[in-house]
Enzyme design. Structure first.
Site, PDB file in Angstrom:
ATOM      1  N   ASP A 111      -2.165  -1.663  -3.810  1.00 49.24           N
ATOM      2  CA  ASP A 111      -2.546  -0.312  -4.217  1.00 49.24           C
ATOM      3  C   ASP A 111      -1.266   0.518  -4.291  1.00 49.24           C
ATOM      4  OD1 ASP A 111      -3.480   2.214  -4.577  1.00 49.24           O
ATOM      5  OD2 ASP A 111      -4.606   2.343  -2.701  1.00 49.24           O
ATOM      6  N   TYR A 128       0.872  -1.172   0.000  1.00 53.87           N
ATOM      7  CA  TYR A 128       0.000   0.000   0.000  1.00 53.87           C
ATOM      8  C   TYR A 128       0.909   1.222   0.000  1.00 53.87           C
ATOM      9  CZ  TYR A 128      -3.146   3.641   1.644  1.00 53.87           C
ATOM     10  OH  TYR A 128      -3.848   4.825   1.771  1.00 53.87           O
ATOM     11  N   HIS A 146     -12.376   1.386  -4.330  1.00 51.74           N
ATOM     12  CA  HIS A 146     -11.474   0.657  -5.216  1.00 51.74           C
ATOM     13  C   HIS A 146     -12.188  -0.580  -5.742  1.00 51.74           C
ATOM     14  CE1 HIS A 146      -7.432   2.548  -4.361  1.00 51.74           C
ATOM     15  NE2 HIS A 146      -8.190   3.088  -3.411  1.00 51.74           N
TER      16      HIS A 146
END
Length: 425
Positions: A144, A114, A231
């Site tokens: 991500d 992330y 998302h």
């Protein structure tokens, strides 16, 4: 011929699962999609709360925590997936986690990331360094990444200001030799994984990266819909089989340019090389080719020394950590014995919690047949058990069944009485 087993991966920024209802919703969603290994970002859970993810279909849970309202990553593995852990490295800032082990007998490294927004060069340097430490032929990097690799295809509307945000990520991927598998399978498709409500824009910032040599093992890579979170989940289904490590050409590890000690030593080595070899008569092309070979040897030697030094430091830190954990464990056991003495024979909440924690799983992940061949599929495992017990209960006397069928079930009273006395003389 090597055996292949299919595994379905998923990377998903869940935007916080601190609330039990949303946590249950996410786990149910992954179960419905038949996900076997899930990469979750922005879990917003501390270490004690991450343990709550290990329920229902989840057999193993690895995580890196930060706080209850930001960051946090986790890798969840289905209880029927035969994963064996070898090493786990956590980022203390809750930004990424590396899990290294074997699945179906094949070595695999999984990294869940992330990235900060915007991602910094130092962050990708740290991720690339950790990846090189645990890298194997089957390496999977997902998560991500908070940046787009192609601002024309991966963003709408196109934002020229953010066009260079993915440059450092591209450089790191080139260093560790990983590719964007979704873009490889969809060269000109425009699809997005994130919707920004304040900017009213869509972008593709969630990825799966794999080595190019295992592209043939990928069945599908797709993007889901944006509904539970802001998302969309990204799915990757691939065959797990033995991969022969390919010998790729040597690449300069660009991340060591941030090492000031390396730059000083490199400058000194280059000055020494050219002072000795450049006499004004040497062919410049030959001199440069020789310099490249010399630089490569120096870098390999420097990296080996650096790894040995880091290994010694790591061993010392592990020893200190082990001492702290031993002390913590002994304290915990002392208080546990005290609680057991006070409440062990009483119908209390403590006893109820102990009973709830004992979740036994009867799933057999793998088995070998009589020929030594390994089976991981449930149907094949059942067939092996059936054939084993058939052979176990099968009589070795071939005439046994015939004798049983020929033996009369009933006898006359005369036959039961046996021979008369007169027949004995």
């Amino acid at each position: 011929m090597s055996s292949m087993n299919t595994i379905k991966f998923c990377t998903f920024n869940v935007k916080g699962i601190h609330h039990p209802i949303k946590r249950k919703k996410i786990l149910s969603f992954l179960k419905k999609d038949k996900i076997q290994i899930a990469f979750l970002q922005e879990t917003h859970l501390v270490a004690k709360e991450h343990i709550k993810l290990k329920r229902d279909w989840v057999g193993q849970a690895y995580y890196s925590s930060f706080s209850s309202n930001s960051r946090g990553v986790a890798i969840l593995i289905h209880k029927a997936t035969p994963f064996v852990l070898k090493a786990c490295k956590k980022d203390p800032d809750g930004r990424h986690i590396i899990v290294h082990g074997t699945v179906y007998g094949v070595e695999i490294t999984m990294t869940n990331t992330y990235a900060p927004s915007p991602p910094s060069c130092s962050f990708w340097t740290r991720v690339g360094t950790d990846l090189e430490e645990y890298k194997c032929p089957l390496t999977l990097l997902g998560g991500d990444f908070n940046c787009s690799l192609d601002h024309k295809l991966d963003r709408t509307p196109t934002d020229a200001h953010k066009a260079n945000m993915g440059t450092s990520l591209v450089k790191m991927l080139d260093d560790v030799n990983l590719i964007d598998i979704w873009r490889t399978l969809n060269p000109s498709v425009r699809d997005f994984t994130f919707y920004s409500n304040p900017h009213n824009s869509y972008s593709r910032i969630d990825y799966f990266f794999i080595p190019p040599q295992i592209t043939g093992q990928v069945n599908t890579c797709s993007i889901g819909s944006i509904h539970i979170s802001d998302h969309a989940p990204v799915y990757l289904e691939m065959n797990i089989c033995d991969v022969t490590a390919s010998t790729r050409r040597w690449r300069f590890p660009s991340y060591i340019l941030n090492d000031k000690d390396f730059k000083k030593k490199m400058e000194a080595e280059l000055d020494l090389f050219f002072d000795i070899n450049d006499n004004g008569e040497t062919n410049p092309e030959n001199l440069w080719e020789s310099a490249k070979a010399y630089i490569r040897g120096f870098i390999i030697s420097y990296m080996s020394h650096r790894k040995r030094t880091n290994f010694i430091k790591t061993q010392a830190i592990r020893a200190e950590l082990n001492s702290v954990l031993n002390e913590k464990a002994s304290t915990f056991l002392f208080y546990q014995k005290q609680r057991m003495y006070e409440y062990g024979n009483k119908p209390s909440k403590y006893l109820a919690r102990l009973l709830n924690q004992k979740q036994t799983y009867n799933t057999i992940a793998g088995i070998r047949d009589s020929e030594g061949k390994r089976h991981f599929d449930r149907k094949n495992i059942s067939s092996v058990f059936v054939s084993f017990y058939k052979s176990l209960n099968k009589s070795e006397n071939k005439n046994a069944i015939q004798n049983i069928t020929q033996t009369p079930l009933y006898t006359t009273a005369e036959e039961q009485a046996g021979p008369r006395l007169s027949s004995l003389y």
